[in-house]
Design a protein around this motif. Structure first.
Motif, mmCIF file in Angstrom:
data_model
loop_
_atom_site.group_PDB
_atom_site.id
_atom_site.type_symbol
_atom_site.label_atom_id
_atom_site.label_comp_id
_atom_site.label_asym_id
_atom_site.label_seq_id
_atom_site.Cartn_x
_atom_site.Cartn_y
_atom_site.Cartn_z
ATOM 1 N N ASN A 1 50.797 26.374 31.646
ATOM 2 C CA ASN A 1 51.125 27.788 31.783
ATOM 3 C C ASN A 1 52.611 27.973 32.093
ATOM 4 N N TYR B 1 45.970 37.098 41.318
ATOM 5 C CA TYR B 1 47.218 37.380 40.622
ATOM 6 C C TYR B 1 46.976 38.079 39.291
ATOM 7 N N GLU B 2 46.018 38.960 39.288
ATOM 8 C CA GLU B 2 45.758 39.790 38.112
ATOM 9 C C GLU B 2 46.213 41.216 38.432
ATOM 10 N N GLY C 1 53.405 36.883 33.228
ATOM 11 C CA GLY C 1 52.546 35.707 33.054
ATOM 12 C C GLY C 1 51.494 35.903 31.982
ATOM 13 N N ARG C 2 51.804 36.678 30.969
ATOM 14 C CA ARG C 2 50.802 37.011 29.952
ATOM 15 C C ARG C 2 50.261 35.792 29.212
ATOM 16 N N PHE D 1 49.430 32.946 30.634
ATOM 17 C CA PHE D 1 48.638 32.087 31.512
ATOM 18 C C PHE D 1 47.183 32.047 31.043
ATOM 19 N N LYS D 2 46.639 30.843 31.069
ATOM 20 C CA LYS D 2 45.223 30.660 30.779
ATOM 21 C C LYS D 2 44.582 29.920 31.939
ATOM 22 N N LYS D 3 43.423 30.398 32.369
ATOM 23 C CA LYS D 3 42.747 29.818 33.525
ATOM 24 C C LYS D 3 42.463 28.348 33.304
ATOM 25 N N ASN E 1 46.873 39.065 34.032
ATOM 26 C CA ASN E 1 47.764 38.055 34.588
ATOM 27 C C ASN E 1 48.806 38.720 35.475
ATOM 28 N N GLU E 2 49.663 37.898 36.042
ATOM 29 C CA GLU E 2 50.700 38.386 36.944
ATOM 30 C C GLU E 2 51.810 39.090 36.175
ATOM 31 N N THR F 1 46.952 41.821 29.364
ATOM 32 C CA THR F 1 46.285 40.610 29.827
ATOM 33 C C THR F 1 46.080 40.679 31.337
#
Length: 565
Positions: free
Chosen positions: A197, A136-137, A187-188, A190-192, A165-166, A163
């Motif tokens: 999130n 989802y990047e 989804g900027r 979002f952190k793994k 992210n999605e 970022t």
């Protein structure tokens, strides 16, 4: 009007009022019920069109203006995917052109590309492309065409966060003479590995030259449901699936509005309290359509474990809404779309059939709640492979596109169909008339066998009749060679008054003298048009004149000419 004519008309009216008193009462009651129910009764007939998309095509999208209609789709190619485009000219789709080819497309059944016509003939196309190896990047890209899709400029990201992210589930809408607006899920933040999130809803504007800085509209929304956006006379309206606090996880539909004068966005509001508690994303977003300041919002919910497709109307650009109307037939999967057609809307959705089959259905609905029966457009799988049907309106007709596919990684084919707006046909014997026109020529129904006859009951004294005549002249001149005979049947005018009026207004068809023909056809309203087929059967009847009802009349005439020709 001479005294003898006035007396004859008065006597006829008195006799008809006595003869039809019961019928008038019945019609009055029907009228009252119709005013309250306002059923959307015209039938929709599905006409399959030849698709320009080849095998291994998917995720189609349609857009249209008064000037044209465009179909886009993704198709598999040797080095990845290609986003294709084809233009509809009213008769057929043109040779496909390529918007973009990439080995890094994010080709997803639910998060699909779209196209938009805006400004003075410009086109915008959006798609999703992987930014890195993560599932989802991926980013949103938008490219512009200045020549109707023949060539495309350098694609740009509408978001500036950079970022991995999605970014997806985009909606585009033209919002002034030169620009358009875009909304998307972002989804900027979002952190793994993080548990807090949040997916957000953001927007930007293309002002004709560049994208403006993006704006946060909602900081916590459902992660993977489509957005819907439309422009009303009051401004922009965006619908999306929201997400409540973690302890409840209610995922109902919310909306925000942008004021057309100030440009300011409202705070998010709930569209309707469905109360659908679900600890995950249903991948089933709302869709929106506008006509002037009228708004229609369709969406799917499954609160209390009861799947539904719902529809709401607004008459004030989304400031307030009527009560929801249930649309589905009992086993909906969702995947909705909605479009206005005249005073009604058409809703499409996927209904579950037998043995994992899905049925793409459409239903015409009036704002008062009256609905015509659902029509099956096509059958496909009910699973993910079939994607989301999409619609658009072009020249007062609805077009639908969808993917036929039964296996997630199996063959797929984009299809297109047109929904022809048809009033139901009658099948009654026509009165075998014999009448003379203003020039003394005799006409009988028997002599007209093999022709489609349009009898139009009118009078010089009738304002609506006079407004309808230019439309009848155009219809007569256009379809006369194909077998249409238009006859004006005058009522209540002195014969000596007719020739000068006929010449003045340019009536191209014969006008029959008033000799009781209106009574023979039980005409109660002027104008009234009666359509008789080639075999002498009454197939259609319409009272009064409105441009919408006249378009229905034209379609019936063309249908009878085509079917019986």
């Amino acid at each position: 009007m001479p005294m003898d004519i006035r007396c004859r008309v008065r006597r006829a009216i008195v006799m008809r009022c006595a003869h039809y008193r019961t019928k008038w009462l019945a019609l009055w009651l029907v009228g009252i019920l119709a005013a309250n129910a306002a059923m959307a009764s015209d039938a929709l007939r599905v006409v399959s069109l030849k698709s320009p998309a080849p095998e291994q095509s998917m995720t189609p999208f349609l857009t249209a203006t008064e000037d044209g209609m465009w179909l886009s789709w993704l198709e598999r190619v040797e080095d990845g995917h290609a986003l294709r485009l084809s233009t509809w000219d009213g008769e057929r789709f043109g040779t496909p052109s390529t918007i973009h080819t990439s080995a890094h497309f994010f080709a997803n059944w639910a998060d699909f590309s779209s196209i938009l016509s805006f400004g003075d003939g410009r086109l915008a196309a959006h798609w999703l492309e992987k930014a890195a190896e993560g599932t989802y990047e991926y980013d949103v890209f938008i490219a512009l065409s200045e020549d109707g899709g023949k060539s495309w400029g350098k694609p740009e990201r509408p978001h500036r966060d950079a970022t991995l992210n999605e970014h997806g589930f985009v909606s585009l809408v033209a919002d002034d003479a030169s620009g358009f607006s875009a909304v998307w899920l972002d989804g900027r933040g979002f952190k793994k590995g993080a548990s807090d999130n949040e997916m957000t809803l953001r927007t930007t504007r293309f002002d004709g030259k560049a994208f403006t800085e993006d704006v946060l509209l909602d900081g916590r929304i459902c992660e993977c449901c489509q957005t819907g956006m439309a422009r009303t006379e009051s401004g922009l309206f965006v619908a999306y699936r929201n997400r409540s606090a973690e302890d409840t996880e209610i995922r109902d539909i919310s909306y925000v509005r942008r004021d057309g004068l100030t440009g300011q966005w409202t705070e998010p509001k709930s569209l309707h309290d469905d109360g659908w508690e679900i600890p995950g994303c249903p991948v089933n977003g709302p869709q929106v359509a506008a006509s002037g300041n009228r708004l229609a919002v369709a969406w799917f919910t499954a609160s209390s474990s009861e799947p539904k497709v719902q529809l709401l109307f607004s008459e004030d650009g989304g400031a307030s809404f009527a009560e929801p109307i249930r649309i589905d037939d009992g086993r909906p999967v969702g995947r909705v779309d909605v479009e206005w057609i005249g005073e009604d809307v058409v809703v499409t959705w996927l209904e579950r059939g037998e043995e994992r089959q899905g049925e793409i259905r459409v239903k015409r609905v009036a704002p008062s709640g009256g609905a015509a029966p659902a029509v099956i457009v096509a059958r496909t799988a009910s699973g993910r492979a079939s994607g989301f049907p999409r619609m658009t309106r072009f020249h007062d007709e609805i077009y639908v596109t969808w993917t036929e596919s039964y296996e997630r990684r199996g063959p797929s084919q984009v299809h297109v169909a047109k929904l022809v707006d048809e009033a139901p046909l009658l099948d009654e014997p026509a009165f075998a008339f014999e009448a003379e026109d203003v020039n003394g020529k005799s006409y009988t129904l028997g002599e007209l066998e093999g022709k489609v006859v349009l009898l139009n009951f009118w009078g010089i004294w009738c304002k609506s009749c006079r407004e309808e005549i230019p439309h009848l002249v155009t219809l007569d001149e256009r379809l006369r060679e194909r077998g249409l005979v238009v006859l004006g049947a005058d009522y209540g005018d002195a014969p000596e008054d007719l020739p000068a009026y006929i010449e003045e207004i340019g009536m191209s068809y014969p006008v029959l003298l008033d000799d009781g023909l209106a009574d023979d056809y039980e005409v109660l309203v002027f104008p009234t048009s009666v359509v008789i087929d080639r075999t002498g059967r009454v197939r259609y009847r319409v009272e009064g004149f409105r441009e919408k009802s006249f378009r229905d009349l034209e379609r019936v005439v063309e249908r009878l000419l085509a079917e019986d020709g």
